[in-house]
Motif scaffolding. Structure first.
Motif, mmCIF file in Angstrom:
data_model
loop_
_atom_site.group_PDB
_atom_site.id
_atom_site.type_symbol
_atom_site.label_atom_id
_atom_site.label_comp_id
_atom_site.label_asym_id
_atom_site.label_seq_id
_atom_site.Cartn_x
_atom_site.Cartn_y
_atom_site.Cartn_z
ATOM 1 N N ALA A 19 35.833 75.918 51.029
ATOM 2 C CA ALA A 19 36.922 75.925 52.007
ATOM 3 C C ALA A 19 36.684 76.994 53.073
ATOM 4 C CB ALA A 19 38.265 76.155 51.305
ATOM 5 N N ARG A 20 36.177 78.162 52.651
ATOM 6 C CA ARG A 20 35.841 79.212 53.619
ATOM 7 C C ARG A 20 34.689 78.780 54.517
ATOM 8 N NH1 ARG A 20 38.080 83.127 55.810
ATOM 9 N NH2 ARG A 20 36.489 84.716 55.494
ATOM 10 N N VAL A 21 33.709 78.081 53.940
ATOM 11 C CA VAL A 21 32.592 77.572 54.744
ATOM 12 C C VAL A 21 33.112 76.633 55.828
ATOM 13 C CG1 VAL A 21 30.566 76.064 54.685
ATOM 14 C CG2 VAL A 21 30.834 77.858 52.964
ATOM 15 N N VAL A 22 34.037 75.762 55.464
ATOM 16 C CA VAL A 22 34.615 74.838 56.454
ATOM 17 C C VAL A 22 35.364 75.607 57.532
ATOM 18 C CG1 VAL A 22 36.298 72.994 56.782
ATOM 19 C CG2 VAL A 22 34.757 72.931 54.815
ATOM 20 N N GLU A 23 36.113 76.614 57.108
ATOM 21 C CA GLU A 23 36.899 77.399 58.065
ATOM 22 C C GLU A 23 36.007 78.186 59.017
ATOM 23 O OE1 GLU A 23 39.965 81.240 58.034
ATOM 24 O OE2 GLU A 23 39.345 80.292 56.151
ATOM 25 N N LEU A 24 35.007 78.866 58.458
ATOM 26 C CA LEU A 24 34.160 79.744 59.260
ATOM 27 C C LEU A 24 33.053 78.988 59.984
ATOM 28 C CD1 LEU A 24 33.789 82.631 56.651
ATOM 29 C CD2 LEU A 24 35.226 82.640 58.689
ATOM 30 N N ASP A 35 33.242 67.558 57.999
ATOM 31 C CA ASP A 35 34.154 66.478 57.614
ATOM 32 C C ASP A 35 33.897 66.058 56.172
ATOM 33 O OD1 ASP A 35 35.326 66.485 60.086
ATOM 34 O OD2 ASP A 35 34.152 64.810 60.875
ATOM 35 N N GLU A 36 32.629 65.944 55.794
ATOM 36 C CA GLU A 36 32.301 65.589 54.413
ATOM 37 C C GLU A 36 32.809 66.663 53.453
ATOM 38 O OE1 GLU A 36 28.341 64.311 53.483
ATOM 39 O OE2 GLU A 36 28.019 63.547 55.518
ATOM 40 N N ALA A 37 32.647 67.912 53.843
ATOM 41 C CA ALA A 37 33.126 69.005 52.995
ATOM 42 C C ALA A 37 34.643 68.947 52.846
ATOM 43 C CB ALA A 37 32.696 70.348 53.575
ATOM 44 N N THR A 38 35.322 68.659 53.941
ATOM 45 C CA THR A 38 36.780 68.545 53.892
ATOM 46 C C THR A 38 37.200 67.419 52.964
ATOM 47 O OG1 THR A 38 36.957 69.407 56.149
ATOM 48 C CG2 THR A 38 38.851 68.216 55.277
ATOM 49 N N GLN A 39 36.513 66.275 53.066
ATOM 50 C CA GLN A 39 36.827 65.151 52.189
ATOM 51 C C GLN A 39 36.564 65.503 50.728
ATOM 52 O OE1 GLN A 39 38.373 62.335 53.089
ATOM 53 N NE2 GLN A 39 38.486 63.282 55.130
ATOM 54 N N HIS A 533 28.051 83.507 55.340
ATOM 55 C CA HIS A 533 26.857 83.588 54.499
ATOM 56 C C HIS A 533 27.243 83.825 53.039
ATOM 57 C CE1 HIS A 533 22.876 85.002 53.158
ATOM 58 N NE2 HIS A 533 22.408 84.325 54.186
ATOM 59 N N GLU A 534 28.204 84.715 52.825
ATOM 60 C CA GLU A 534 28.656 85.000 51.465
ATOM 61 C C GLU A 534 29.330 83.780 50.846
ATOM 62 O OE1 GLU A 534 31.637 88.103 49.106
ATOM 63 O OE2 GLU A 534 31.255 88.327 51.260
ATOM 64 N N ALA A 535 30.200 83.129 51.634
ATOM 65 C CA ALA A 535 30.874 81.927 51.133
ATOM 66 C C ALA A 535 29.871 80.823 50.839
ATOM 67 C CB ALA A 535 31.911 81.453 52.144
ATOM 68 N N LEU A 536 28.866 80.698 51.696
ATOM 69 C CA LEU A 536 27.845 79.664 51.505
ATOM 70 C C LEU A 536 27.074 79.900 50.214
ATOM 71 C CD1 LEU A 536 26.522 77.198 52.949
ATOM 72 C CD2 LEU A 536 24.855 78.803 53.876
ATOM 73 N N ASN A 537 26.672 81.136 49.975
ATOM 74 C CA ASN A 537 25.935 81.444 48.754
ATOM 75 C C ASN A 537 26.798 81.239 47.506
ATOM 76 O OD1 ASN A 537 23.504 82.083 49.999
ATOM 77 N ND2 ASN A 537 24.082 84.215 50.308
ATOM 78 N N THR A 538 28.083 81.561 47.622
ATOM 79 C CA THR A 538 28.981 81.342 46.492
ATOM 80 C C THR A 538 29.158 79.854 46.214
ATOM 81 O OG1 THR A 538 30.183 83.375 47.006
ATOM 82 C CG2 THR A 538 31.291 81.781 45.592
ATOM 83 N N ALA A 539 29.287 79.072 47.282
ATOM 84 C CA ALA A 539 29.461 77.629 47.107
ATOM 85 C C ALA A 539 28.187 76.957 46.614
ATOM 86 C CB ALA A 539 29.901 76.993 48.424
ATOM 87 N N LYS A 540 27.033 77.542 46.899
ATOM 88 C CA LYS A 540 25.758 76.947 46.490
ATOM 89 C C LYS A 540 25.485 77.152 45.002
ATOM 90 C CE LYS A 540 22.112 77.959 48.863
ATOM 91 N NZ LYS A 540 21.172 78.768 49.660
#
Length: 541
Positions: A19-24, A35-39, A533-540
């Motif tokens: 969600a943070r990745v989508v926001e940022l 959009d895919e992430a939001t879905q 970057h932090e949110a991306l690594n956490t989501a990965k």
């Protein structure tokens, strides 16, 4: 077949990070990916808040694969119509083992009420291991009707576990593999492949088909393909398929595993161009701040303004501490003050400063760009552009704001230092002494030399006093000249100090403006990058 993969811990944390990745990532990441992430977030939120005790298993396949027959065989009831008419399944049918709590989940899946079926308790004897299973018979994905109806695609996306039903003749169908199988690479834990209608094959042919299918799936990115051979007609392999489903249902993990797999695949695409370890300093260091201030001071001509003020200070002091005789002589020459138009000192300073700022917009832009380029080095290009945009977001206001700020700086040239008054009084006392000496000299010459008459006093008639009077007059002139020179030296020092004070004040104001209009937007963008970057690594992971 055994589903042994365990769901990763912290799925909720990973989804929050997504969600943070989508926001940022707005404006920095491909909108289609966002959009895919939001879905995915919407789907995950809906699925996780619905019944965790039920596992949604979708039977998917093409026309003629025997999918509906397999559905009936697993359920033990004739629930989905079969026959020669194709596509037989027009709408999704659902069979539920344990109906309690399943209604909201079925509503979310948009399964029509007339196509929902529950296994009666009497028929569930011996199949308690399937309690919590929601088995879906999807429409044929390759039918003519599927071209205008996305129900099969929607439920393939929403299901916790997907069972691909393939027949021996079309198990390598390119349309199925390109459109679906390759897209589900990485979903090994929640994907099962059924080679149906195995009764049409000899044992040797079945072994060859299964091996060929496994090889094909591995080439398409399915690391550990799970293939089960079945026959809805003879019942062969049905118990094995039920065991696979039972294990998934009892683990209550298929939904989490599916979301994990979807998230893993999405994050590979989102993070494709992002470095793994690059972290930037979120604050602009002192050296770069000073460099920006220096460049902007050059752009506004701070040094030129300081030099002009130093000259103005020196010229203005002539009226107060200069040698009166030289000043009176200068009255017959053009007045340098008039050429500088110093009628109103503050207005004149504003003119000097304002003109310098507006004259150098290109240097302002160069200074801002140099800062952003230095800070964004090594970042992905789209984020470098973001830092540049942030640096320039308010830089268009810089010339005007600098003009307004620096235009308020007026050195105290309209306030006369006390020692200027003392120096002026001293010079005029010397002038009076010189005039007095001149008068005494004239009287001595008149009374003592030309004997114009009796002198008022003996002193004015004594010619012997005349050399001393002349010496006194010469001394007065010398003292006046030395006083003027000394005062001039003090003025030079004071003018230099005034220039330094003005340039410091200008630099302070320039630094403040640069901090507000350039540095702060840049630091916000750098912090945004680090947060992303932090949110991306956490989501990965």
């Amino acid at each position: 077949m055994t589903i042994s993969a365990e769901p990763r811990h912290g799925l909720g944390t990973r989804l929050a990070a997504l969600a943070r990745v989508v926001e940022l990532g707005q404006g920095r990441v491909d909108p289609e990916l966002l959009d895919e992430a939001t879905q995915l977030l919407l789907r995950a939120g809906n699925r996780l808040k619905l019944s965790p005790d039920h596992t949604v298993v979708a039977l998917a396949g093409g026309t003629g694969s025997g999918k509906s027959s397999l559905f009936n065989s697993v359920s033990g009831l004739e629930l989905s119509p079969t026959g020669v008419r194709r596509p037989t399944t027009a709408r999704t049918h659902a069979c539920v083992w344990g109906l309690e709590g399943a209604a909201p989940l079925l509503d979310w899946l948009q399964i029509q009420w007339r196509h929902r079926f529950a296994r009666a308790s009497a028929l569930d004897k011996g199949e308690s291991q399937l309690h919590g299973l929601i088995l879906l018979d999807l429409p044929d994905h390759d039918s003519i009707r599927a071209l205008t109806d996305t129900e099969a695609d929607r439920l393939i996306t929403a299901a916790d576990l997907i069972v691909w039903v393939l027949d021996p003749q079309k198990y390598a169908d390119a349309a199925t593999h390109r459109r679906y199988v390759t897209e589900l690479a990485g979903h090994d834990a929640v994907t099962v492949f059924v080679l149906n209608q195995a009764d049409r094959l000899t044992p040797e042919e079945q072994a060859i088909c299964v091996a060929d299918l496994e090889d094909l799936l591995e080439r398409e990115g399915v690391a550990n393909p799970k293939v089960v051979a079945t026959s809805a007609t003879t019942g062969k392999g049905i118990d094995g398929l039920k065991a696979v489903l039972a294990e998934s249902v009892s683990a209550r993990r298929a939904g989490y595993l599916r979301l994990e797999a979807d998230l893993d695949k999405l994050m590979l695409r989102v993070a494709k161009d992002m470095p793994d370890l690059l972290h930037v300093e979120p604050t602009v260091d002192g050296a770069r701040r000073a460099g920006l201030a220096d460049a902007l001071c050059d752009a506004v001509g701070a040094a030129a303004v300081g030099e002009a003020i130093e000259n103005v200070y020196g010229v203005r002091s002539i009226d107060w501490v200069g040698w009166p005789y030289a000043r009176w002589a200068a009255m017959f020459r053009p007045d340098p003050l008039k050429s500088l138009r110093l009628g109103d000192v503050k207005d004149d300073i504003r003119t000097l400063v304002g003109g310098s700022v507006r004259a150098q917009p290109a240097e302002v832009d160069n200074a801002v760009q140099a800062l952003s380029d230095g800070l964004s080095q090594g970042m992905p290009e789209v984020w470098q552009d973001g830092v540049r945009d942030a640096a320039r977001s308010r830089s268009g206001q810089l010339p005007k704001v600098l003009t307004d700020e620096l235009g308020e700086i007026a050195p105290p040239l309209d306030r006369v230092p006390a020692w200027w008054w003392l120096a002026k009084i001293w010079q005029y006392l010397l002038v009076l002494l010189f005039l007095a000496g001149l008068g005494v000299t004239g009287a001595i010459v008149a009374y003592g030399v030309f004997e114009a008459g009796p002198p008022p006093t003996d002193l004015l008639g004594d010619v012997g006093v005349l050399p001393w009077v002349l010496l006194m007059m010469a001394s007065v002139l010398g003292v006046g000249l030395l006083s003027a020179v000394a005062s001039r030296n003090f003025i030079v020092l004071a003018a230099g100090s005034e220039r330094d004070r003005l340039e410091r004040d200008m630099r302070r104001r320039v630094s403040g403006v640069a901090q507000e209009l350039v540095v702060e937007p840049v630091e916000r963008e750098l912090q945004r990058y680090n947060d992303y970057h932090e949110a991306l690594n956490t989501a990965k992971f």
